[in-house]
Design a protein around this motif. Structure first.
Motif, PDB file in Angstrom:
ATOM      1  N   ILE A 268       2.759  -1.646   3.175  1.00 43.73           N
ATOM      2  CA  ILE A 268       1.511  -1.255   3.848  1.00 43.73           C
ATOM      3  C   ILE A 268       0.307  -1.583   2.954  1.00 43.73           C
ATOM      4  O   ILE A 268      -0.667  -2.193   3.399  1.00 43.73           O
ATOM      5  CB  ILE A 268       1.538   0.252   4.186  1.00 43.73           C
ATOM      6  N   ILE A 269       0.371  -1.170   1.683  1.00 39.28           N
ATOM      7  CA  ILE A 269      -0.759  -1.415   0.779  1.00 39.28           C
ATOM      8  C   ILE A 269      -0.900  -2.902   0.472  1.00 39.28           C
ATOM      9  O   ILE A 269      -2.014  -3.430   0.361  1.00 39.28           O
ATOM     10  CB  ILE A 269      -0.628  -0.583  -0.520  1.00 39.28           C
ATOM     11  N   GLU A 270       0.238  -3.611   0.362  1.00 40.05           N
ATOM     12  CA  GLU A 270       0.176  -5.056   0.121  1.00 40.05           C
ATOM     13  C   GLU A 270      -0.514  -5.762   1.285  1.00 40.05           C
ATOM     14  O   GLU A 270      -1.353  -6.644   1.085  1.00 40.05           O
ATOM     15  CB  GLU A 270       1.585  -5.611  -0.078  1.00 40.05           C
ATOM     16  N   GLY A 271      -0.178  -5.394   2.518  1.00 35.22           N
ATOM     17  CA  GLY A 271      -0.803  -6.003   3.688  1.00 35.22           C
ATOM     18  C   GLY A 271      -2.277  -5.681   3.781  1.00 35.22           C
ATOM     19  O   GLY A 271      -3.095  -6.538   4.157  1.00 35.22           O
ATOM     20  N   ALA A 272      -2.644  -4.447   3.429  1.00 31.66           N
ATOM     21  CA  ALA A 272      -4.044  -4.044   3.477  1.00 31.66           C
ATOM     22  C   ALA A 272      -4.880  -4.831   2.466  1.00 31.66           C
ATOM     23  O   ALA A 272      -5.992  -5.298   2.768  1.00 31.66           O
ATOM     24  CB  ALA A 272      -4.160  -2.544   3.225  1.00 31.66           C
ATOM     25  N   VAL A 273      -4.343  -4.988   1.238  1.00 33.95           N
ATOM     26  CA  VAL A 273      -5.056  -5.757   0.198  1.00 33.95           C
ATOM     27  C   VAL A 273      -5.183  -7.218   0.615  1.00 33.95           C
ATOM     28  O   VAL A 273      -6.243  -7.837   0.452  1.00 33.95           O
ATOM     29  CB  VAL A 273      -4.326  -5.623  -1.155  1.00 33.95           C
ATOM     30  N   GLN A 274      -4.109  -7.789   1.179  1.00 40.51           N
ATOM     31  CA  GLN A 274      -4.133  -9.179   1.610  1.00 40.51           C
ATOM     32  C   GLN A 274      -5.173  -9.398   2.704  1.00 40.51           C
ATOM     33  O   GLN A 274      -5.917 -10.387   2.695  1.00 40.51           O
ATOM     34  CB  GLN A 274      -2.745  -9.595   2.107  1.00 40.51           C
ATOM     35  N   ALA A 275      -5.253  -8.453   3.671  1.00 43.73           N
ATOM     36  CA  ALA A 275      -6.233  -8.576   4.754  1.00 43.73           C
ATOM     37  C   ALA A 275      -7.653  -8.444   4.219  1.00 43.73           C
ATOM     38  O   ALA A 275      -8.582  -9.107   4.709  1.00 43.73           O
ATOM     39  CB  ALA A 275      -5.953  -7.504   5.811  1.00 43.73           C
ATOM     40  N   ASP A 284      -8.793   2.310   4.601  1.00 42.84           N
ATOM     41  CA  ASP A 284      -8.846   3.712   4.168  1.00 42.84           C
ATOM     42  C   ASP A 284      -7.471   4.294   4.475  1.00 42.84           C
ATOM     43  O   ASP A 284      -7.142   4.579   5.635  1.00 42.84           O
ATOM     44  CB  ASP A 284      -9.944   4.449   4.935  1.00 42.84           C
ATOM     45  N   LEU A 285      -6.645   4.453   3.444  1.00 42.82           N
ATOM     46  CA  LEU A 285      -5.247   4.830   3.643  1.00 42.82           C
ATOM     47  C   LEU A 285      -4.888   6.075   2.827  1.00 42.82           C
ATOM     48  O   LEU A 285      -5.464   6.327   1.763  1.00 42.82           O
ATOM     49  CB  LEU A 285      -4.323   3.676   3.223  1.00 42.82           C
ATOM     50  N   GLU A 286      -3.910   6.833   3.331  1.00 44.22           N
ATOM     51  CA  GLU A 286      -3.325   7.946   2.605  1.00 44.22           C
ATOM     52  C   GLU A 286      -1.853   7.630   2.389  1.00 44.22           C
ATOM     53  O   GLU A 286      -1.072   7.550   3.347  1.00 44.22           O
ATOM     54  CB  GLU A 286      -3.491   9.250   3.386  1.00 44.22           C
ATOM     55  N   LEU A 287      -1.481   7.430   1.123  1.00 41.28           N
ATOM     56  CA  LEU A 287      -0.129   6.958   0.806  1.00 41.28           C
ATOM     57  C   LEU A 287       0.401   7.681  -0.432  1.00 41.28           C
ATOM     58  O   LEU A 287      -0.374   8.109  -1.301  1.00 41.28           O
ATOM     59  CB  LEU A 287      -0.130   5.450   0.540  1.00 41.28           C
ATOM     60  N   PRO A 288       1.713   7.770  -0.558  1.00 38.24           N
ATOM     61  CA  PRO A 288       2.297   8.383  -1.760  1.00 38.24           C
ATOM     62  C   PRO A 288       2.429   7.358  -2.899  1.00 38.24           C
ATOM     63  O   PRO A 288       2.656   6.175  -2.648  1.00 38.24           O
ATOM     64  CB  PRO A 288       3.672   8.842  -1.284  1.00 38.24           C
ATOM     65  N   ILE A 289       2.279   7.836  -4.133  1.00 37.58           N
ATOM     66  CA  ILE A 289       2.499   7.002  -5.319  1.00 37.58           C
ATOM     67  C   ILE A 289       3.480   7.710  -6.238  1.00 37.58           C
ATOM     68  O   ILE A 289       3.721   8.916  -6.107  1.00 37.58           O
ATOM     69  CB  ILE A 289       1.190   6.712  -6.086  1.00 37.58           C
ATOM     70  N   ILE A 290       4.055   6.954  -7.161  1.00 41.95           N
ATOM     71  CA  ILE A 290       4.884   7.504  -8.231  1.00 41.95           C
ATOM     72  C   ILE A 290       4.129   7.236  -9.529  1.00 41.95           C
ATOM     73  O   ILE A 290       3.930   6.076  -9.909  1.00 41.95           O
ATOM     74  CB  ILE A 290       6.278   6.856  -8.275  1.00 41.95           C
ATOM     75  N   THR A 291       3.657   8.259 -10.210  1.00 46.49           N
ATOM     76  CA  THR A 291       2.861   8.067 -11.424  1.00 46.49           C
ATOM     77  C   THR A 291       3.715   7.478 -12.543  1.00 46.49           C
ATOM     78  O   THR A 291       4.947   7.405 -12.439  1.00 46.49           O
ATOM     79  CB  THR A 291       2.240   9.386 -11.898  1.00 46.49           C
ATOM     80  N   ARG A 297       2.815  11.750  -6.016  1.00 42.92           N
ATOM     81  CA  ARG A 297       1.522  12.268  -5.582  1.00 42.92           C
ATOM     82  C   ARG A 297       1.054  11.521  -4.346  1.00 42.92           C
ATOM     83  O   ARG A 297       1.371  10.351  -4.163  1.00 42.92           O
ATOM     84  CB  ARG A 297       0.468  12.120  -6.691  1.00 42.92           C
ATOM     85  N   TRP A 298       0.295  12.267  -3.534  1.00 45.58           N
ATOM     86  CA  TRP A 298      -0.363  11.623  -2.394  1.00 45.58           C
ATOM     87  C   TRP A 298      -1.789  11.273  -2.811  1.00 45.58           C
ATOM     88  O   TRP A 298      -2.483  12.072  -3.451  1.00 45.58           O
ATOM     89  CB  TRP A 298      -0.393  12.559  -1.180  1.00 45.58           C
ATOM     90  N   VAL A 299      -2.202  10.052  -2.445  1.00 42.76           N
ATOM     91  CA  VAL A 299      -3.566   9.610  -2.786  1.00 42.76           C
ATOM     92  C   VAL A 299      -4.254   9.043  -1.547  1.00 42.76           C
ATOM     93  O   VAL A 299      -3.588   8.553  -0.614  1.00 42.76           O
ATOM     94  CB  VAL A 299      -3.555   8.539  -3.894  1.00 42.76           C
ATOM     95  N   ARG A 300      -5.549   9.149  -1.563  1.00 40.65           N
ATOM     96  CA  ARG A 300      -6.363   8.460  -0.559  1.00 40.65           C
ATOM     97  C   ARG A 300      -6.997   7.267  -1.260  1.00 40.65           C
ATOM     98  O   ARG A 300      -7.722   7.420  -2.243  1.00 40.65           O
ATOM     99  CB  ARG A 300      -7.442   9.371  -0.001  1.00 40.65           C
ATOM    100  N   THR A 301      -6.706   6.090  -0.769  1.00 34.69           N
ATOM    101  CA  THR A 301      -7.246   4.863  -1.359  1.00 34.69           C
ATOM    102  C   THR A 301      -8.136   4.162  -0.351  1.00 34.69           C
ATOM    103  O   THR A 301      -7.738   3.936   0.795  1.00 34.69           O
ATOM    104  CB  THR A 301      -6.123   3.928  -1.855  1.00 34.69           C
TER     105      THR A 301
END
Length: 327
Positions: A268-275, A284-291, A297-301
């Motif tokens: 999802i994030i790869e496609g968003a960055v590519q677009a 404007d996305l809300e996605l989980p990350i692994i620190t 953690r959940w982040v809003r990017t």
């Protein structure tokens, strides 16, 4: 000796050489003329002597014309040389960069108008003044290190330091120090001054603004990031490093930022960055990350796109916030 002095000396040598050649030719002809007069008193026909004299007179006239042409060429060369000297003086005097000639013990010998303006004193007051008197005490070591490096490099050295005008105003300058004469240990030095006060002021303003943004982001717990697409270099604020639990001394790669997201949402994030890069589409996305320490953690990017006039995307700028508690 300067190249200009060598040129003048060379022209003088050429003129003297031509004069000596001309005198030698005339003396040779006069000697021949004397020989003809002697022949006329001897058993030589009057007609033959007159013919010989006519030839000599003709040769002298031709030679005189040649000398006049050579003299005209020399005069033209001198005119061009004077014009070139005047042009050089104009360029030197009104150059946007300050020029100073100083001795090995830092005494000012000569300056142009820009240097006088930067130093903030009358031109006649610069002569025999010491350049170091204008340098801020805290920056004196910078100048002396510059001179020391110049002795070692035998070329040119540059640095940025502060000057203080007689009225107390501080001026930031970039100085370039170069050797004029071959003997770097005893010859005079050329000092070039470029006023960079405006640039330093802008840099200070930006540094203050960035510090304020950093503090604001930390208080609001919102990080920031930027990707320059021309270099693919990525920058993070301190809060972004804190959220991702990565050492702030590390320079994060774009791929490293992508890999922080959970494998299940990474496409999802790869496609968003590519677009965003290819089409200029913000996200404007809300996605989980692994620190970096293994915490989920959940982040809003959020991503905003910067474009050139032609519409080409040049930068991606975004916000990054921890929304774990809200989730």
């Amino acid at each position: 000796m300067t190249s200009e002095q060598e040129s003048v000396k060379g022209n003088k040598r050429d003129t003297l050489s031509l004069r000596r050649q001309a005198e030698a030719k005339v003396n040779h002809k006069l000697a021949q003329f004397t020989d003809i007069q002697t022949l006329m008193t001897q058993d030589v026909s009057h007609q033959d002597a007159m013919e010989t004299m006519k030839k000599m007179v003709h040769e002298l006239q031709v030679h005189q014309i040649e000398l006049e042409m050579q003299n005209e060429e020399l005069r033209q060369v001198e005119i061009e040389r004077d014009q070139l000297r005047a042009h050089f003086v104009h360029l030197y005097e009104f150059a946007p960069i300050g020029y100073c000639t100083i001795t090995q013990d830092n005494q000012i010998i000569e300056t142009n108008l820009s240097a006088v303006t930067i130093l903030g004193i009358e031109r006649n007051a610069t002569v025999k003044s010491f350049f170091t008197r204008f340098i801020e005490p805290e920056d004196q070591d910078i100048f002396y290190r510059l001179k020391k490096n110049l002795v070692a490099s035998h070329g040119r050295e540059e640095a940025e330091l502060r000057l203080r005008k007689p009225d107390g105003k501080i001026v930031w300058v970039k100085i370039i120090l170069a050797v004029i004469q071959a003997d770097h240990s005893t010859g005079n030095l050329l000092l070039m001054l470029n006023d960079i006060s405006e640039r330093k002021e802008v840099e200070q303003t930006l540094a203050t603004a960035n510090k304020l943004l950093e503090m604001t982001g930390e208080l609001a717990k919102v990080g920031g990031w930027q990707i320059d697409l021309s270099t693919m270099k990525q920058q993070w604020t301190r809060e972004t490093f804190r959220i991702c639990e990565i050492d702030s001394q590390v320079e994060p790669e774009v791929s490293q930022g992508i890999e922080l997201y959970s494998p299940d949402v990474r496409p999802i994030i790869e496609g968003a960055v590519q677009a965003a890069i290819e089409c200029g589409t913000p996200y404007d996305l809300e996605l989980p990350i692994i620190t970096a320490k293994g915490r989920r953690r959940w982040v809003r990017t959020q991503c905003y796109v910067v474009k050139e006039r032609e519409g080409k995307v040049t930068k991606l700028i975004g916000a990054f916030s921890d929304i774990t508690e809200a989730k």
